[in-house]
Design a protein around this motif. Structure first.
Motif, PDB file in Angstrom:
ATOM      1  N   VAL A 124       0.617  -1.381   0.039  1.00 51.96           N
ATOM      2  CA  VAL A 124      -0.132  -0.014   0.277  1.00 51.96           C
ATOM      3  C   VAL A 124       0.945   0.841   0.214  1.00 51.96           C
ATOM      4  O   VAL A 124       0.421   2.497  -0.994  1.00 51.96           O
ATOM      5  CB  VAL A 124      -0.342   0.458   1.113  1.00 51.96           C
ATOM      6  CG1 VAL A 124      -1.386   1.145   1.457  1.00 51.96           C
ATOM      7  CG2 VAL A 124      -1.867  -1.272   1.316  1.00 51.96           C
ATOM      8  N   ALA A 161       1.870   1.535  -3.299  1.00 53.64           N
ATOM      9  CA  ALA A 161       0.798   1.997  -4.637  1.00 53.64           C
ATOM     10  C   ALA A 161       1.221   3.569  -5.174  1.00 53.64           C
ATOM     11  O   ALA A 161       0.744   3.642  -3.920  1.00 53.64           O
ATOM     12  CB  ALA A 161      -1.352   0.860  -4.036  1.00 53.64           C
ATOM     13  N   ARG A 162      -0.319   3.786  -5.872  1.00 55.20           N
ATOM     14  CA  ARG A 162      -0.891   5.138  -6.506  1.00 55.20           C
ATOM     15  C   ARG A 162      -1.619   4.616  -5.595  1.00 55.20           C
ATOM     16  O   ARG A 162      -3.026   3.537  -5.664  1.00 55.20           O
ATOM     17  CB  ARG A 162      -0.608   4.827  -8.049  1.00 55.20           C
ATOM     18  CG  ARG A 162       0.390   4.613  -8.152  1.00 55.20           C
ATOM     19  CD  ARG A 162       0.763   4.919  -9.442  1.00 55.20           C
ATOM     20  NE  ARG A 162       0.453   3.755 -10.509  1.00 55.20           N
ATOM     21  CZ  ARG A 162       0.172   4.309 -12.122  1.00 55.20           C
ATOM     22  NH1 ARG A 162       0.294   5.343 -12.670  1.00 55.20           N
ATOM     23  NH2 ARG A 162      -0.064   2.700 -12.285  1.00 55.20           N
ATOM     24  N   PRO A 163      -2.712   5.730  -5.217  1.00 56.87           N
ATOM     25  CA  PRO A 163      -3.909   6.051  -5.786  1.00 56.87           C
ATOM     26  C   PRO A 163      -4.630   6.241  -6.981  1.00 56.87           C
ATOM     27  O   PRO A 163      -4.876   5.883  -7.894  1.00 56.87           O
ATOM     28  CB  PRO A 163      -4.425   7.518  -4.430  1.00 56.87           C
ATOM     29  CG  PRO A 163      -3.120   8.045  -4.877  1.00 56.87           C
ATOM     30  CD  PRO A 163      -2.472   7.306  -5.608  1.00 56.87           C
ATOM     31  N   TRP A 164      -6.730   5.201  -6.314  1.00 55.63           N
ATOM     32  CA  TRP A 164      -7.223   5.279  -7.470  1.00 55.63           C
ATOM     33  C   TRP A 164      -7.893   6.518  -8.132  1.00 55.63           C
ATOM     34  O   TRP A 164      -8.054   7.443  -6.894  1.00 55.63           O
ATOM     35  CB  TRP A 164      -8.189   4.805  -7.066  1.00 55.63           C
ATOM     36  CG  TRP A 164      -9.576   4.001  -8.167  1.00 55.63           C
ATOM     37  CD1 TRP A 164     -10.739   4.573  -8.542  1.00 55.63           C
ATOM     38  CD2 TRP A 164      -8.371   3.956  -9.739  1.00 55.63           C
ATOM     39  NE1 TRP A 164     -10.984   4.800 -10.101  1.00 55.63           N
ATOM     40  CE2 TRP A 164     -10.304   3.961 -10.545  1.00 55.63           C
ATOM     41  CE3 TRP A 164      -7.886   2.873  -9.963  1.00 55.63           C
ATOM     42  CZ2 TRP A 164     -10.317   3.075 -11.984  1.00 55.63           C
ATOM     43  CZ3 TRP A 164      -8.033   2.589 -11.538  1.00 55.63           C
ATOM     44  CH2 TRP A 164      -8.872   2.877 -12.145  1.00 55.63           C
ATOM     45  N   ARG A 194      -2.348   9.646  -1.772  1.00 58.47           N
ATOM     46  CA  ARG A 194      -1.970   8.621  -1.300  1.00 58.47           C
ATOM     47  C   ARG A 194      -2.433   7.184  -0.863  1.00 58.47           C
ATOM     48  O   ARG A 194      -4.090   8.010  -0.871  1.00 58.47           O
ATOM     49  CB  ARG A 194      -1.207   8.248  -0.028  1.00 58.47           C
ATOM     50  CG  ARG A 194      -0.016   9.607   0.524  1.00 58.47           C
ATOM     51  CD  ARG A 194       0.566   9.370   1.391  1.00 58.47           C
ATOM     52  NE  ARG A 194       0.121   9.721   2.332  1.00 58.47           N
ATOM     53  CZ  ARG A 194      -0.321   9.099   3.925  1.00 58.47           C
ATOM     54  NH1 ARG A 194       0.855   8.377   4.134  1.00 58.47           N
ATOM     55  NH2 ARG A 194      -0.649   9.535   4.538  1.00 58.47           N
ATOM     56  N   ALA A 195      -2.318   5.989  -1.442  1.00 62.56           N
ATOM     57  CA  ALA A 195      -3.367   5.061  -1.513  1.00 62.56           C
ATOM     58  C   ALA A 195      -3.463   4.904  -0.341  1.00 62.56           C
ATOM     59  O   ALA A 195      -4.799   4.621  -0.282  1.00 62.56           O
ATOM     60  CB  ALA A 195      -2.674   3.722  -2.406  1.00 62.56           C
ATOM     61  N   GLU A 253      -7.806   6.302   1.038  1.00 63.86           N
ATOM     62  CA  GLU A 253      -8.534   6.119  -0.329  1.00 63.86           C
ATOM     63  C   GLU A 253      -9.463   5.018   1.336  1.00 63.86           C
ATOM     64  O   GLU A 253      -9.107   4.489   1.791  1.00 63.86           O
ATOM     65  CB  GLU A 253      -8.391   4.609  -0.583  1.00 63.86           C
ATOM     66  CG  GLU A 253      -7.761   4.841  -2.463  1.00 63.86           C
ATOM     67  CD  GLU A 253      -7.567   4.267  -3.017  1.00 63.86           C
ATOM     68  OE1 GLU A 253      -8.457   3.121  -4.365  1.00 63.86           O
ATOM     69  OE2 GLU A 253      -6.555   4.116  -3.700  1.00 63.86           O
ATOM     70  N   LEU A 291      -9.976   1.709   0.513  1.00 66.64           N
ATOM     71  CA  LEU A 291      -9.291   1.024   1.063  1.00 66.64           C
ATOM     72  C   LEU A 291      -8.501   0.834   2.393  1.00 66.64           C
ATOM     73  O   LEU A 291      -8.265  -0.977   3.352  1.00 66.64           O
ATOM     74  CB  LEU A 291      -8.208   1.117   0.062  1.00 66.64           C
ATOM     75  CG  LEU A 291      -6.852   0.992   0.318  1.00 66.64           C
ATOM     76  CD1 LEU A 291      -6.040   0.609  -0.818  1.00 66.64           C
ATOM     77  CD2 LEU A 291      -5.417   0.544   1.614  1.00 66.64           C
ATOM     78  N   GLY A 342      -2.653  -3.689  -5.404  1.00 70.80           N
ATOM     79  CA  GLY A 342      -2.817  -3.346  -6.931  1.00 70.80           C
ATOM     80  C   GLY A 342      -2.364  -3.952  -7.706  1.00 70.80           C
ATOM     81  O   GLY A 342      -1.796  -5.078  -7.258  1.00 70.80           O
TER      82      GLY A 342
END
Length: 409
Positions: A273, A276-279, A286-287, A290, A293, A360
């Motif tokens: 996490v 990872a990139r945020p949606w 930041r992811a 979210e 998440l 992700g």
């Protein structure tokens, strides 16, 4: 002169397990990917003294609680579930010696464990009508002793062992099953033979090809006209003639392994996490910010922590039962262990799958080898079916039906 450490307390055992786990975790993914058998790591395990922590105090061991033992296995499995599974049979068969061995047998094999020697199983077979059927036989021979003949599979750790413990049927008793003597028609004829790994007639094949638990080397053991002395034979079936925690002890360690896999998978997910990139629809930087998440991560932590708590509860129930062993206390320990086993199996499979939802697309990279958590979980949780544990729990809850006595409960 032995260089094996002598562990004297429960606290020392858990501390050493944490240090070993940190070391094992560094290359666990590479070992799994390459199916590199952990000979060096097992040498560390032997030297650490952890293989002797269940030896009774009267024989020089720490005689740690089941709660501590389960925590040691959970800790090791968080790092490497294959490595953690290898000593499972070791401690189970030391317990069989504690319950059934003569004093001289106990002295001999407990001393070996304290010296870091490893015991492995040769129990399961693939040819019987059910998994409880054994065809391997121990036949008396002229002049004393026995001849052992048969074939075993799923022999975890046999390739690395100093001793093999073979479950066999005494000749002339007919096919035997793991059932209490009170069961109509159930014979009482199974024994355990403790054999040096290099005994003539013993062949260990490295033919384990499971998708998970890849470095346990749980392959085949062939036994061809193996000579066995009477001093190497320990009764097995009679363990279940009275109230016992033998099966619960074995099963709570399986539950601890699954809890360790679940925790290891969730720890790995958190690392992913952070990378990872945020949606893009979330509008966050930041992811980890979210909301969906965050919700999933929270649910997983609750699931895993609940499974860990149930392992501790079951281990404490076993400790309590052994302090005051009755039909009721043994039943309560078995029920608590069955509940923990079902819960940890669910947690291991769910957490190791959800790892990829949280981590992700990048977490699916083969170079990371994060699939090992799911493969280990899915493979190890097949050891014995959870559906039957649920049945035993339900019957006990509704009608007070005592769970059966056998090695899987």
């Amino acid at each position: 002169m032995s260089t094996t450490q002598l562990i004297r307390t429960d606290e020392e055992a858990t501390q050493i397990a944490r240090k070993l786990a940190a070391s094992y975790a560094l290359h666990a993914g590479d070992r799994d990917r390459e199916r590199r058998l952990p000979e060096a790591e097992l040498a560390e395990l032997s030297a650490s003294g952890l293989l002797g922590i269940t030896v009774p105090a009267a024989f020089g061991g720490a005689e740690v609680s089941v709660a501590t033992l389960a925590e040691v296995f959970r800790t090791l499995a968080t790092a490497d579930a294959s490595l953690a599974q290898i000593p499972h049979s070791h401690v189970v068969f030391l317990e069989a010696l504690r319950l059934q061995g003569t004093e001289s047998q106990q002295r001999r094999y407990f001393d070996a464990a304290l010296a870091g020697q490893r015991f492995a199983n040769a129990q399961a077979e693939r040819g019987g009508r059910t998994a409880a059927d054994d065809a391997t036989t121990l036949r008396p021979r002229a002049g004393g002793g026995y001849v052992l003949h048969g074939e075993k599979f799923y022999c975890t750790g046999a390739l690395f062992a100093d001793w093999l413990v073979v479950r066999a049927v005494l000749s002339g008793a007919g096919p035997a099953v793991d059932a209490p003597p009170s069961t109509p028609g159930a014979p009482t004829s199974k024994v355990l033979a403790y054999l040096p790994r290099n005994t003539p007639g013993v062949t260990v094949h490295d033919d384990w090809d499971g998708m998970g638990q890849r470095t346990t080397a749980s392959g085949t053991v062939l036994l061809e006209q193996v000579l066995v002395e009477e001093t190497q034979v320990v009764p097995y079936t009679s363990i279940f003639e009275r109230a016992t925690t033998y099966g619960a002890r074995a099963q709570v360690l399986h539950a601890a392994l699954d809890a360790g896999i679940a925790r290891g998978a969730l720890d790995a997910a958190i690392v992913q996490v952070a990378r990872a990139r945020p949606w893009w629809e979330s509008g966050v930087a930041r992811a980890s910010e979210e909301p969906l998440l965050v919700q999933q991560a929270g649910e997983l932590e609750i699931l895993v922590r609940g499974a860990e708590a149930l392992v501790r509860e079951a281990a404490l129930a076993i400790d309590a039962a052994e302090a005051n062993l009755t039909e009721d206390s043994a039943a309560r320990a078995s029920v608590a262990t069955a509940i923990a086993k079902v819960a940890t199996a669910r947690a291991a499979v769910e957490a190791s799958s959800a790892l990829f939802d949280i981590g992700g697309t990048r977490s699916a990279s083969d170079s990371l080898n994060l699939s090992r958590y799911w493969r280990d979980a899915r493979t190890h949780t097949l050891h014995d079916p959870a559906r039957w544990k649920v049945q035993h729990v339900g019957r006990w809850l509704l009608d007070g039906t005592l769970p059966p006595r056998h090695g899987q409960l």
